[in-house]
Write a protein that holds these residues in place. Sequence first.
Motif, PDB file in Angstrom:
ATOM      1  N   LEU A 172     -12.905 -42.487  54.375  1.00 28.75           N
ATOM      2  CA  LEU A 172     -12.197 -41.320  54.896  1.00 28.75           C
ATOM      3  C   LEU A 172     -13.075 -40.572  55.891  1.00 28.75           C
ATOM      4  O   LEU A 172     -14.298 -40.711  55.886  1.00 28.75           O
ATOM      5  N   PRO A 173     -12.490 -39.754  56.759  1.00 32.17           N
ATOM      6  CA  PRO A 173     -13.273 -39.089  57.813  1.00 32.17           C
ATOM      7  C   PRO A 173     -14.272 -38.090  57.250  1.00 32.17           C
ATOM      8  O   PRO A 173     -13.918 -37.242  56.419  1.00 32.17           O
ATOM      9  N   ASP A 174     -15.489 -38.178  57.709  1.00 33.12           N
ATOM     10  CA  ASP A 174     -16.523 -37.218  57.340  1.00 33.12           C
ATOM     11  C   ASP A 174     -16.127 -35.845  57.883  1.00 33.12           C
ATOM     12  O   ASP A 174     -15.841 -35.695  59.074  1.00 33.12           O
ATOM     13  N   GLY A 175     -16.107 -34.849  57.002  1.00 38.59           N
ATOM     14  CA  GLY A 175     -15.689 -33.504  57.394  1.00 38.59           C
ATOM     15  C   GLY A 175     -14.194 -33.284  57.274  1.00 38.59           C
ATOM     16  O   GLY A 175     -13.718 -32.185  57.570  1.00 38.59           O
ATOM     17  N   GLY A 176     -13.445 -34.289  56.825  1.00 42.57           N
ATOM     18  CA  GLY A 176     -11.989 -34.161  56.796  1.00 42.57           C
ATOM     19  C   GLY A 176     -11.362 -34.287  55.421  1.00 42.57           C
ATOM     20  O   GLY A 176     -10.145 -34.530  55.318  1.00 42.57           O
ATOM     21  N   LEU A 177     -12.121 -34.141  54.354  1.00 40.48           N
ATOM     22  CA  LEU A 177     -11.559 -34.364  53.020  1.00 40.48           C
ATOM     23  C   LEU A 177     -10.576 -33.276  52.605  1.00 40.48           C
ATOM     24  O   LEU A 177      -9.592 -33.546  51.899  1.00 40.48           O
ATOM     25  N   ALA A 178     -10.829 -32.040  53.017  1.00 44.84           N
ATOM     26  CA  ALA A 178      -9.946 -30.947  52.596  1.00 44.84           C
ATOM     27  C   ALA A 178      -8.516 -31.173  53.079  1.00 44.84           C
ATOM     28  O   ALA A 178      -7.550 -30.816  52.393  1.00 44.84           O
ATOM     29  N   ALA A 179      -8.370 -31.779  54.259  1.00 46.88           N
ATOM     30  CA  ALA A 179      -7.032 -32.024  54.816  1.00 46.88           C
ATOM     31  C   ALA A 179      -6.377 -33.267  54.229  1.00 46.88           C
ATOM     32  O   ALA A 179      -5.220 -33.569  54.568  1.00 46.88           O
ATOM     33  N   ARG A 180      -7.078 -33.969  53.370  1.00 48.51           N
ATOM     34  CA  ARG A 180      -6.558 -35.221  52.801  1.00 48.51           C
ATOM     35  C   ARG A 180      -6.604 -35.186  51.278  1.00 48.51           C
ATOM     36  O   ARG A 180      -6.941 -36.176  50.634  1.00 48.51           O
ATOM     37  N   HIS A 181      -6.237 -34.066  50.708  1.00 52.70           N
ATOM     38  CA  HIS A 181      -6.339 -33.864  49.259  1.00 52.70           C
ATOM     39  C   HIS A 181      -5.600 -34.954  48.486  1.00 52.70           C
ATOM     40  O   HIS A 181      -6.170 -35.564  47.576  1.00 52.70           O
ATOM     41  N   GLU A 182      -4.356 -35.206  48.831  1.00 56.63           N
ATOM     42  CA  GLU A 182      -3.573 -36.170  48.070  1.00 56.63           C
ATOM     43  C   GLU A 182      -4.130 -37.582  48.195  1.00 56.63           C
ATOM     44  O   GLU A 182      -4.115 -38.359  47.237  1.00 56.63           O
ATOM     45  N   VAL A 183      -4.650 -37.904  49.367  1.00 56.45           N
ATOM     46  CA  VAL A 183      -5.256 -39.223  49.554  1.00 56.45           C
ATOM     47  C   VAL A 183      -6.479 -39.374  48.647  1.00 56.45           C
ATOM     48  O   VAL A 183      -6.672 -40.426  48.009  1.00 56.45           O
ATOM     49  N   VAL A 184      -7.309 -38.337  48.593  1.00 57.05           N
ATOM     50  CA  VAL A 184      -8.498 -38.400  47.737  1.00 57.05           C
ATOM     51  C   VAL A 184      -8.093 -38.499  46.273  1.00 57.05           C
ATOM     52  O   VAL A 184      -8.679 -39.277  45.497  1.00 57.05           O
ATOM     53  N   VAL A 185      -7.087 -37.729  45.879  1.00 58.18           N
ATOM     54  CA  VAL A 185      -6.602 -37.812  44.497  1.00 58.18           C
ATOM     55  C   VAL A 185      -6.193 -39.240  44.172  1.00 58.18           C
ATOM     56  O   VAL A 185      -6.540 -39.783  43.111  1.00 58.18           O
ATOM     57  N   ASP A 186      -5.460 -39.863  45.084  1.00 61.30           N
ATOM     58  CA  ASP A 186      -5.015 -41.244  44.847  1.00 61.30           C
ATOM     59  C   ASP A 186      -6.201 -42.193  44.729  1.00 61.30           C
ATOM     60  O   ASP A 186      -6.198 -43.109  43.890  1.00 61.30           O
ATOM     61  N   ARG A 187      -7.213 -42.022  45.579  1.00 61.87           N
ATOM     62  CA  ARG A 187      -8.389 -42.896  45.522  1.00 61.87           C
ATOM     63  C   ARG A 187      -9.081 -42.782  44.166  1.00 61.87           C
ATOM     64  O   ARG A 187      -9.538 -43.782  43.605  1.00 61.87           O
ATOM     65  N   VAL A 188      -9.182 -41.567  43.648  1.00 64.37           N
ATOM     66  CA  VAL A 188      -9.812 -41.376  42.338  1.00 64.37           C
ATOM     67  C   VAL A 188      -8.941 -41.956  41.241  1.00 64.37           C
ATOM     68  O   VAL A 188      -9.420 -42.683  40.343  1.00 64.37           O
TER      69      VAL A 188
END
Length: 458
Positions: free
Chosen positions: A120-136
């Motif tokens: 995922l983009p460095d510095g861009g995790l806050a805008a991709r909350h649902e994507v990060v949730v799915d990855r976890v």
Amino acid sequence: MSRQQSPPRLDHPDGEARWVRDRRWATVASADPQALLTAYDRLLVVAAHPDDECLGAGTLIADAADLGVEVTVLLLTDGEGSHPASPTVSTDEMRSRRVLEGDRALSVLAPGARVVHAGLPDGGLAARHEVVVDRVCDLLDERTLVVAPWTGDGHADHDAAGRAAAAAVAAANGGDGGSVGLAHYLVWFWHWSSPDDLPWHRLLVVDGSLGAIRRAARALDEHRTQVAPLSPAPGDERLLTDGVLAPARRGFTTLLVSDGTAPPENPSGSDDDRVASFDAMFEDGDDPWSSDSWYERRKRDLTLAVLARERYERVLDLGCSTGVLSGALAGRADHVVAVDASEPALEVARREAPETVTWVRGRAPEVVEGLDGTFDLAVLSEVAYFLTPFELWLTLGALLPRLAPGGELVLVDWRHPTERIPLDGPAVHRQVAEVCGRWASVTHVERDVLVDCYEVTS
């Protein structure tokens, strides 16, 4: 870790001293890795950038692997945003380097661990909350402990990773107290926040084993783009300076735990066992340490030789054993307070002891808290490696306020490997140097002995 701005200094100028002196550490629960991981079969470590896993939970990861726990590390970004002003390394090259560094570090820290690069983009995790949730969520299973950055760590990507991990765990448990646990680690918080900002009641300290401490240090060194300059050019400076790295070198992991995740503290009987082992040494005689050997005599002479003053008003000898060094210190002091955990040792020490020595039975760190007054000199000679890393931290925190302005702290230790005790001499001296390095006055290293002296001025 990744840097979105270029502040003149990333660590707090007061360093570890502002943390170690906070007396709230004495209220914090502690456990060994096995106690923490008993309820789990898997450890999932979520990291915003390559190196966060080492900085926040290195020793825990290494010990988990040694205990046979299945370890997975999820690296959400490749850390390509590091060194944005570099004239020598492009963004794509930085991405490639940091991916490789993450893999190498984990191969040192936990051989056989699974590393997942989400890209995922460095510095861009806050805008991709649902994507990060799915990855976890994709990596969760029953009896998994998730360890992620704290939501208040102070870096946008870290905070976002922590929020997403918490949401994923909540979804996996279905709100009914399932078998997935959650804990948060700290990275930038140690430098960018205040002790009053820390929710102390939620803390759990997990001591690292000596082997894990060594591997965690080697793993951090694999993150070369962070721990060394890219080049001499402006924009290629080293990011992880010694000050930034200091919290990762404590030898223990500090976690913020969620309800139901923290195990009970280690059984108090373990302390009794350690004291009993010292007592048992006197069953075959009054001098188990061979205090008249050349090594012991020379070590005492070295200790006395490095002292900065001819005479002291009040001296603390912590871990005095049979009191031979205490007696020597009494020749340079108006009064000596000599402390040991073993009553048989103190019985020997009291024989023919100078009247200016007061003998106290007790274990560090607790016994230090109960001492009255201040000291001009505190000596820890071949005692600190019997403490766990967190006990050593607590002992330092109790000692420093009891040193008079300009008071000296002297550590003397056997330099060679130890067996069946928490630390060794080099590990002790490295940990103390992270806290007290600014006050260093004497360092003496030879084949058998390490000596470090500090004159604490503030």
